[in-house]
Design a protein around this motif. Structure first.
Motif, PDB file in Angstrom:
ATOM      1  N   ASN A  32       0.800  -1.106  -0.084  1.00 15.32           N
ATOM      2  CA  ASN A  32       0.108   0.303  -0.083  1.00 15.32           C
ATOM      3  C   ASN A  32       0.772   1.261   0.032  1.00 15.32           C
ATOM      4  O   ASN A  32       0.608   2.248  -0.825  1.00 15.32           O
ATOM      5  CB  ASN A  32      -0.916  -0.061   1.206  1.00 15.32           C
ATOM      6  CG  ASN A  32      -1.894  -0.951   1.212  1.00 15.32           C
ATOM      7  OD1 ASN A  32      -2.241  -1.627  -0.051  1.00 15.32           O
ATOM      8  ND2 ASN A  32      -2.639  -1.378   2.255  1.00 15.32           N
ATOM      9  N   TYR A  41      -5.137   3.218  -7.446  1.00 10.83           N
ATOM     10  CA  TYR A  41      -4.767   1.905  -6.671  1.00 10.83           C
ATOM     11  C   TYR A  41      -5.709   1.932  -5.308  1.00 10.83           C
ATOM     12  O   TYR A  41      -6.088   2.886  -4.761  1.00 10.83           O
ATOM     13  CB  TYR A  41      -3.458   2.103  -6.017  1.00 10.83           C
ATOM     14  CG  TYR A  41      -3.145   0.984  -5.166  1.00 10.83           C
ATOM     15  CD1 TYR A  41      -2.567  -0.229  -5.454  1.00 10.83           C
ATOM     16  CD2 TYR A  41      -3.117   1.056  -3.728  1.00 10.83           C
ATOM     17  CE1 TYR A  41      -2.238  -1.346  -4.890  1.00 10.83           C
ATOM     18  CE2 TYR A  41      -2.757  -0.097  -2.756  1.00 10.83           C
ATOM     19  CZ  TYR A  41      -2.055  -1.159  -3.458  1.00 10.83           C
ATOM     20  OH  TYR A  41      -1.910  -2.149  -2.412  1.00 10.83           O
ATOM     21  N   ARG A  43      -6.398   0.292  -1.595  1.00  7.86           N
ATOM     22  CA  ARG A  43      -5.403  -0.426  -0.352  1.00  7.86           C
ATOM     23  C   ARG A  43      -6.010  -1.726  -0.191  1.00  7.86           C
ATOM     24  O   ARG A  43      -7.162  -2.232  -0.224  1.00  7.86           O
ATOM     25  CB  ARG A  43      -5.295   0.525   0.606  1.00  7.86           C
ATOM     26  CG  ARG A  43      -6.697   0.582   1.523  1.00  7.86           C
ATOM     27  CD  ARG A  43      -6.482   1.532   2.855  1.00  7.86           C
ATOM     28  NE  ARG A  43      -5.531   0.774   3.653  1.00  7.86           N
ATOM     29  CZ  ARG A  43      -5.611   0.095   4.580  1.00  7.86           C
ATOM     30  NH1 ARG A  43      -6.974  -0.671   4.771  1.00  7.86           N
ATOM     31  NH2 ARG A  43      -4.762  -0.614   5.484  1.00  7.86           N
ATOM     32  N   ASP A  45      -5.821  -5.032   2.809  1.00  4.76           N
ATOM     33  CA  ASP A  45      -5.370  -5.162   4.175  1.00  4.76           C
ATOM     34  C   ASP A  45      -5.932  -6.512   4.559  1.00  4.76           C
ATOM     35  O   ASP A  45      -6.738  -7.226   4.018  1.00  4.76           O
ATOM     36  CB  ASP A  45      -6.058  -3.888   5.244  1.00  4.76           C
ATOM     37  CG  ASP A  45      -5.324  -4.033   6.698  1.00  4.76           C
ATOM     38  OD1 ASP A  45      -4.372  -5.047   7.026  1.00  4.76           O
ATOM     39  OD2 ASP A  45      -5.685  -2.951   7.375  1.00  4.76           O
ATOM     40  N   THR A  66     -10.083  -5.400  -0.222  1.00  2.82           N
ATOM     41  CA  THR A  66      -9.680  -4.291  -1.103  1.00  2.82           C
ATOM     42  C   THR A  66     -10.672  -3.067  -0.424  1.00  2.82           C
ATOM     43  O   THR A  66     -11.844  -3.267  -0.413  1.00  2.82           O
ATOM     44  CB  THR A  66      -9.870  -4.345  -2.552  1.00  2.82           C
ATOM     45  OG1 THR A  66      -9.031  -5.344  -2.817  1.00  2.82           O
ATOM     46  CG2 THR A  66      -9.266  -3.070  -3.064  1.00  2.82           C
ATOM     47  N   VAL A  78      -5.314   5.059  -0.544  1.00  2.00           N
ATOM     48  CA  VAL A  78      -4.196   4.808   0.573  1.00  2.00           C
ATOM     49  C   VAL A  78      -4.007   6.108   1.301  1.00  2.00           C
ATOM     50  O   VAL A  78      -3.902   7.137   0.794  1.00  2.00           O
ATOM     51  CB  VAL A  78      -2.974   4.447  -0.005  1.00  2.00           C
ATOM     52  CG1 VAL A  78      -1.928   4.469   0.826  1.00  2.00           C
ATOM     53  CG2 VAL A  78      -2.989   3.138  -0.912  1.00  2.00           C
ATOM     54  N   GLU A  83      -1.509   4.003   7.121  1.00  2.00           N
ATOM     55  CA  GLU A  83      -0.564   2.921   6.781  1.00  2.00           C
ATOM     56  C   GLU A  83       0.415   2.764   7.444  1.00  2.00           C
ATOM     57  O   GLU A  83       0.747   1.715   7.972  1.00  2.00           O
ATOM     58  CB  GLU A  83      -0.190   2.975   5.253  1.00  2.00           C
ATOM     59  CG  GLU A  83      -1.561   2.764   4.267  1.00  2.00           C
ATOM     60  CD  GLU A  83      -2.115   1.654   4.333  1.00  2.00           C
ATOM     61  OE1 GLU A  83      -1.549   0.882   4.483  1.00  2.00           O
ATOM     62  OE2 GLU A  83      -3.505   1.795   4.060  1.00  2.00           O
TER      63      GLU A  83
END
Length: 116
Positions: A32, A41, A43, A45, A66, A78, A83
């Motif tokens: 990320n 994009y 992110r 997790d 996502t 992001v 992050e």
């Protein structure tokens, strides 16, 4: 050998799986960060709220998600500060797991030496 696996295997497997999941999450979070300026994009997790027991039963990786929330104008989701915070949390979790593993092996060593 089967007796040793039955005695010590489950605990070590749980620790190993937990460390593996932590490593996998760290890789996702690092990815990320690497894509913080990539337009479009989304992110990724892992949900650590899932109990280890459930993770042991379902290790298909379906808990990787996502994130579609907080999308910027360029389509990127992001948030740099979030992050970095999540990476620090993951590193603390990994350190705790390595400490637990070290204590486990230290205890086994003590038992093998009969407390000497």
């Amino acid at each position: 050998m089967e007796i040793l696996n039955n005695l010590f295997g489950p605990h070590l497997n749980h620790l190993s799986d937990a460390m593996g999941r932590t490593t996998q999450r760290h890789a996702l979070l690092s990815n990320n960060l690497a894509n913080v300026n990539t337009p479009g994009y989304k992110r990724q997790d892992m949900d650590f709220g899932i109990s280890l027991d459930k993770a042991m039963r379902d290790s298909s990786g379906d808990d990787i998600r996502t994130d579609q929330n907080n999308v910027r104008v360029d389509g990127n989701s992001v948030d740099l500060e979030k992050e970095v915070t999540k990476i620090a949390e993951t590193e603390l979790r990994y350190q705790a797991l390595t400490d637990i593993t070290a204590q486990y092996f230290s205890g086994l060593k003590n038992v093998i030496k009969e407390g000497r």
